[in-house]
Design a protein around this motif. Sequence first.
Motif, short mmCIF file in Angstrom:
data_model
loop_
_atom_site.label_atom_id
_atom_site.label_comp_id
_atom_site.label_asym_id
_atom_site.label_seq_id
_atom_site.Cartn_x
_atom_site.Cartn_y
_atom_site.Cartn_z
N SER A 47 45.11 52.72 40.73
CA SER A 47 44.80 52.26 40.13
C SER A 47 44.65 51.27 39.54
CB SER A 47 46.65 52.65 38.74
OG SER A 47 47.08 51.60 39.17
N ARG A 48 44.51 50.11 40.38
CA ARG A 48 43.62 49.51 39.90
C ARG A 48 42.17 48.73 40.89
NH1 ARG A 48 48.09 45.09 42.51
NH2 ARG A 48 46.02 43.44 42.16
N VAL A 49 42.24 50.16 41.87
CA VAL A 49 40.81 49.75 42.85
C VAL A 49 39.66 50.57 41.60
CG1 VAL A 49 39.79 50.66 44.77
CG2 VAL A 49 41.94 50.48 44.53
N LYS A 50 38.61 50.00 41.65
CA LYS A 50 37.56 49.85 41.12
C LYS A 50 36.16 50.55 41.35
CE LYS A 50 38.00 45.96 37.37
NZ LYS A 50 39.70 45.40 37.95
N PHE A 51 35.04 51.49 41.88
CA PHE A 51 34.76 52.49 41.84
C PHE A 51 34.00 51.83 41.46
CE2 PHE A 51 38.85 54.07 44.07
CZ PHE A 51 38.07 54.76 45.69
N ASN A 52 33.78 52.43 40.34
CA ASN A 52 32.28 52.87 39.67
C ASN A 52 32.61 51.56 38.62
OD1 ASN A 52 32.26 55.47 39.11
ND2 ASN A 52 33.59 55.73 37.73
N VAL A 53 31.29 50.17 39.88
CA VAL A 53 31.17 49.09 39.07
C VAL A 53 29.83 48.48 39.84
CG1 VAL A 53 33.37 48.08 38.34
CG2 VAL A 53 32.87 48.33 41.14
N ASN A 54 29.05 47.34 38.92
CA ASN A 54 28.40 46.54 40.60
C ASN A 54 28.28 45.31 40.31
OD1 ASN A 54 27.49 46.83 37.38
ND2 ASN A 54 25.73 48.35 37.58
N SER A 55 29.44 45.25 40.06
CA SER A 55 29.45 43.56 39.65
C SER A 55 30.17 42.88 41.38
CB SER A 55 29.88 42.83 38.09
OG SER A 55 31.35 42.92 38.11
N GLU A 56 29.86 41.50 41.41
CA GLU A 56 30.28 41.10 42.65
C GLU A 56 31.88 40.55 42.37
OE1 GLU A 56 29.72 37.33 45.84
OE2 GLU A 56 27.98 38.55 44.56
N TYR A 57 31.63 40.54 40.85
CA TYR A 57 33.15 39.80 40.66
C TYR A 57 34.41 40.57 40.71
CZ TYR A 57 36.79 38.76 37.45
OH TYR A 57 38.27 38.71 36.90
N ALA A 58 33.69 42.61 40.54
CA ALA A 58 34.40 43.51 40.49
C ALA A 58 34.57 43.79 42.00
CB ALA A 58 34.42 44.77 39.73
N TYR A 59 33.95 43.37 42.69
CA TYR A 59 33.93 43.26 43.91
C TYR A 59 35.15 42.39 44.64
CZ TYR A 59 29.07 45.77 43.53
OH TYR A 59 27.80 46.60 43.65
N LEU A 60 35.01 41.53 44.70
CA LEU A 60 35.70 40.28 44.87
C LEU A 60 37.19 41.20 44.89
CD1 LEU A 60 34.37 36.99 44.68
CD2 LEU A 60 34.55 38.44 45.99
N GLN A 61 37.49 41.04 43.16
CA GLN A 61 39.00 42.16 42.80
C GLN A 61 39.12 42.90 43.48
OE1 GLN A 61 40.59 40.44 40.27
NE2 GLN A 61 38.93 38.81 40.14
#
Length: 245
Positions: free
Chosen positions: A46-60
């Motif tokens: 539930s905390r994994v972000k698939f629909n993202v395109n920012s490096e900050y979200a990748y780091l999370q």
Amino acid sequence: MGESRQELLAWLNNLLQLNITKIEQCGTGAALCQIFDSIFMDVPMSRVKFNVNSEYAYLQNFKILQNVFTKHGVEKPIPVQSLSKCRMQDNLEFLQWTKRYWDQHYPGGDYDAVGRRKASGAPASAPAARTASAGSRRGVTPTTGAARGPRVAAAPASAATAALQQEIATQKEAIAGLEKERDFYFSKLRDIELLLQSAIEADPELEKEEDTLVKHIQGILYSTEDGFEIPAEGEEVVADDLETF
């Protein structure tokens, strides 16, 4: 030598029921998190972000993956900086290692990839109803009813609650960013105001002259909009006149 890019993509999409077309897409960390969820079944999807395109979200996402590695004693270092840059070669090498680890530790049985990530708001998948099983290893056609029965997908109520919590957290993060931006620009305006005050104190004639730079700057600083006027001196604001929300 590990599997080729085409073999890895075929395995990855079959296991996760996604439509990943480039190895570089693994640089978001989301697919890697779910690969290890298929092994350990305890990744907080539930905390994994698939629909993202920012490096900050990748780091999370990579923080979640690192926590999983730590919890299960996986000693492989995660080259977060190079992976999150979405470089093909770096992601290819790490995915080849991941595939070898999966071959050795996948417990067998069906893995409901779509059900596991529903709470994250990720895309459902390409073809539905197909699940990856132990037969997915080493390019073998998957079959159902392998070593153990299908796992039960997350309860819809829990998934909906987790999705709402994720949305609330995202909104809070956005509000905090807006407040920070507001304070930043207000601080700049305050600095300009202090400079004008210092200049006027040094030369009071500046404020008496019309059509000067000082007057124009003051006009911008102290302009108001309807509903935001400063009350005249001695005028009280009546509580009934305030609109409540």
